[in-house]
Enzyme design. Sequence first.
Site, PDB file in Angstrom:
ATOM      1  N   HIS A  37      -6.469  -9.633   5.738  1.00 49.06           N
ATOM      2  CA  HIS A  37      -6.798  -8.556   6.673  1.00 49.06           C
ATOM      3  C   HIS A  37      -6.198  -7.266   6.134  1.00 49.06           C
ATOM      4  O   HIS A  37      -4.983  -7.121   6.026  1.00 49.06           O
ATOM      5  CB  HIS A  37      -6.246  -8.849   8.067  1.00 49.06           C
ATOM      6  CG  HIS A  37      -6.579  -7.788   9.073  1.00 49.06           C
ATOM      7  ND1 HIS A  37      -7.756  -7.787   9.792  1.00 49.06           N
ATOM      8  CD2 HIS A  37      -5.900  -6.684   9.470  1.00 49.06           C
ATOM      9  CE1 HIS A  37      -7.785  -6.740  10.590  1.00 49.06           C
ATOM     10  NE2 HIS A  37      -6.666  -6.055  10.417  1.00 49.06           N
ATOM     11  N   CYS A  38      -7.065  -6.325   5.779  1.00 52.63           N
ATOM     12  CA  CYS A  38      -6.637  -5.060   5.176  1.00 52.63           C
ATOM     13  C   CYS A  38      -6.362  -4.053   6.290  1.00 52.63           C
ATOM     14  O   CYS A  38      -7.269  -3.685   7.050  1.00 52.63           O
ATOM     15  CB  CYS A  38      -7.709  -4.525   4.228  1.00 52.63           C
ATOM     16  SG  CYS A  38      -7.233  -3.009   3.373  1.00 52.63           S
ATOM     17  N   ARG A  39      -5.122  -3.606   6.391  1.00 54.43           N
ATOM     18  CA  ARG A  39      -4.772  -2.627   7.415  1.00 54.43           C
ATOM     19  C   ARG A  39      -5.252  -1.226   7.059  1.00 54.43           C
ATOM     20  O   ARG A  39      -5.421  -0.393   7.948  1.00 54.43           O
ATOM     21  CB  ARG A  39      -3.253  -2.617   7.617  1.00 54.43           C
ATOM     22  CG  ARG A  39      -2.711  -3.913   8.191  1.00 54.43           C
ATOM     23  CD  ARG A  39      -1.209  -3.894   8.275  1.00 54.43           C
ATOM     24  NE  ARG A  39      -0.594  -3.859   6.957  1.00 54.43           N
ATOM     25  CZ  ARG A  39       0.716  -3.784   6.746  1.00 54.43           C
ATOM     26  NH1 ARG A  39       1.542  -3.729   7.768  1.00 54.43           N
ATOM     27  NH2 ARG A  39       1.195  -3.762   5.520  1.00 54.43           N
TER      28      ARG A  39
ATOM     29  N   ASN B   6      -8.633  -1.524   8.296  1.00 56.26           N
ATOM     30  CA  ASN B   6      -8.661  -2.017   9.676  1.00 56.26           C
ATOM     31  C   ASN B   6      -9.748  -3.070   9.860  1.00 56.26           C
ATOM     32  O   ASN B   6     -10.407  -3.139  10.900  1.00 56.26           O
ATOM     33  CB  ASN B   6      -8.866  -0.863  10.659  1.00 56.26           C
ATOM     34  CG  ASN B   6      -8.453  -1.233  12.071  1.00 56.26           C
ATOM     35  OD1 ASN B   6      -7.732  -2.207  12.286  1.00 56.26           O
ATOM     36  ND2 ASN B   6      -8.917  -0.478  13.046  1.00 56.26           N
TER      37      ASN B   6
END
EC number: 2.3.1.225
Length: 596
Positions: free
Chosen positions: A192-194, A197
Amino acid sequence: MRKHGWQLPYHPLQVVAVAVFLALGFAFYVFFAPFVGKKIHQYIAMGIYTPLITCVVGLYIWCAASDPADRGVFRSKKYLKIPENGKFPLAKDIKDGCGSATGGAKSHDGTCVEDTENGSNKKLESSERSSLLRLLCSPCALLCSCCSGKDESSEQMSEDGMFYCSLCEVEVFKYSKHCRVCDKCVDRFDHHCRWLNNCIGKRNYRKFFSLMVSAIFLLIMQWSTGIFVLVLCLLRRNQFNADIALKLGSSFSLIPFVIVVGVCTVLAMLATLPLAQLFFFHILLIKKGISTYDYIVALREQEQELEAGGGQQSPQMSMISSFTGLSSASSFNTFHRGAWCTPPRLFLEDQFDVVPPENASVSSYGKKSVVEERVKKKPQPVKISPWTLARLNAEEVSKAAAEARKKSKIIQPVARRENPFVGLEASSSFGSSGRRMFPTKYEGVNNNGKQRRQSKRIRLPAELPLEPLMNVQTKAAMETSTSSGLAPLQLEARSAFQTSRAMSGSGNVMVTSSPESSLDSHDIHPFRVSSEAEDAAQLNGFSSAVGLMGQQRGQQQQQQLSMMMMPLSRSTSDGYDASGGEDSDQVPSRNIHKSR
């Protein structure tokens, strides 16, 4: 459930990423490109930078807007926003809201009409925004659809069947993973790439990798041009004063210009370092054929092995330490005596510290507290490190990920969920050899498909007096007119699955235990029977059997009174458990096994 990265709320890192790229793009066209020298140099710089920033912006919008969810999630109730009863309460809520008050009917009706109009206007605005977003992303979508290969859904369906997610309540593919941030299952979940998002999976991994490469080239172009402009500014200071006044205005001097160019150059250089590290990390992932999730699972498994081993390194850790060139006798070990030697944090950000010696206790209570601390301790976030990934074995990482999928309580195979409670299970309670033909509520099926029994075991405290037991046994002996030399039998809960071996006509009182019994041999201390009692039981076998059967009523009444003072302890093992606890070798235990 989040459908894409542009759905509110935005992540702070996402806002930072968008702001930084917009600021760098604006600075390049205003402060960088016009001051590179001749017109031909300006055209070359803009001709290289413009396609790069266009590609970065388009790929960023597309990666954040794409939905990498599993195909089964698109049919889930959460995704379609269908309530559990299958009815949409919109009309009912409007009706209830409009007809709730009777006194001011007109005013309430007016407010209800206004609310419905506002809701319809919001829906129209959201639809217009979504259509505008689709229009902006259509070139990127066309490019990505042309570059993407064939669908591999049929291949995944043929691999070990389908799986079921208990949170999404749908069937998903084998390599899908439920993301707790997006609250949905992602097909071939990577991470999950912050910054986006959004989750990165099978549907948007190629776009994410292309975005990474484009952003690296863009940043390199940015800070290299900035360095070139700063060098020219130092060499041609008088000419730059005239160019700045001509192109930026007379109010803009040389010092603010140098500050702006210098800050943007340093910012681009700082952004290049982690992005390049991430790029090499994913290059190694592709080469090894694993995902970021597999890497994280493998490192957490190694951390657990180090904590469980009490400071002993696993083979993979020893191999990593040998490659780093730092031995346990180095000067670094004087500052970190209880830790495994690692390279500096600049190259390897994760340190695998063992449990400090003072936390480990020799007593059994200390060991129990340490284990509980390890269980309650939350897993630390694993940092990305190409150095660690380069020294990991791909086969071991794949095995660790496969074991994590097997142990998952959220995503389970469909066959495992539909496995009925069948089979026979031996019930052993003081020599009984009966078999249960149906499951109970304390039985279950473990991950391997084998049956597991959870038994309830009652332990008598050491200070409990034996007078109630003696009174019950004396009363039973007086009723049967047998010899007074009989010792009191061990109190036992009557079970429907016991055989009559313990209550047979023979005078010898036998206490046996099968291999599946949860009582260990060293904890069983049955009361001995004297020789006089044995002779009397042999002469009066039939009468003693009748007396024992009549004795059960008194035993049940006495047991109900004694159970109120007895601490209960459940055994959740596969049939074996240390029944004595920590004080098994200090106080003779008097255990009562109660099986259901």
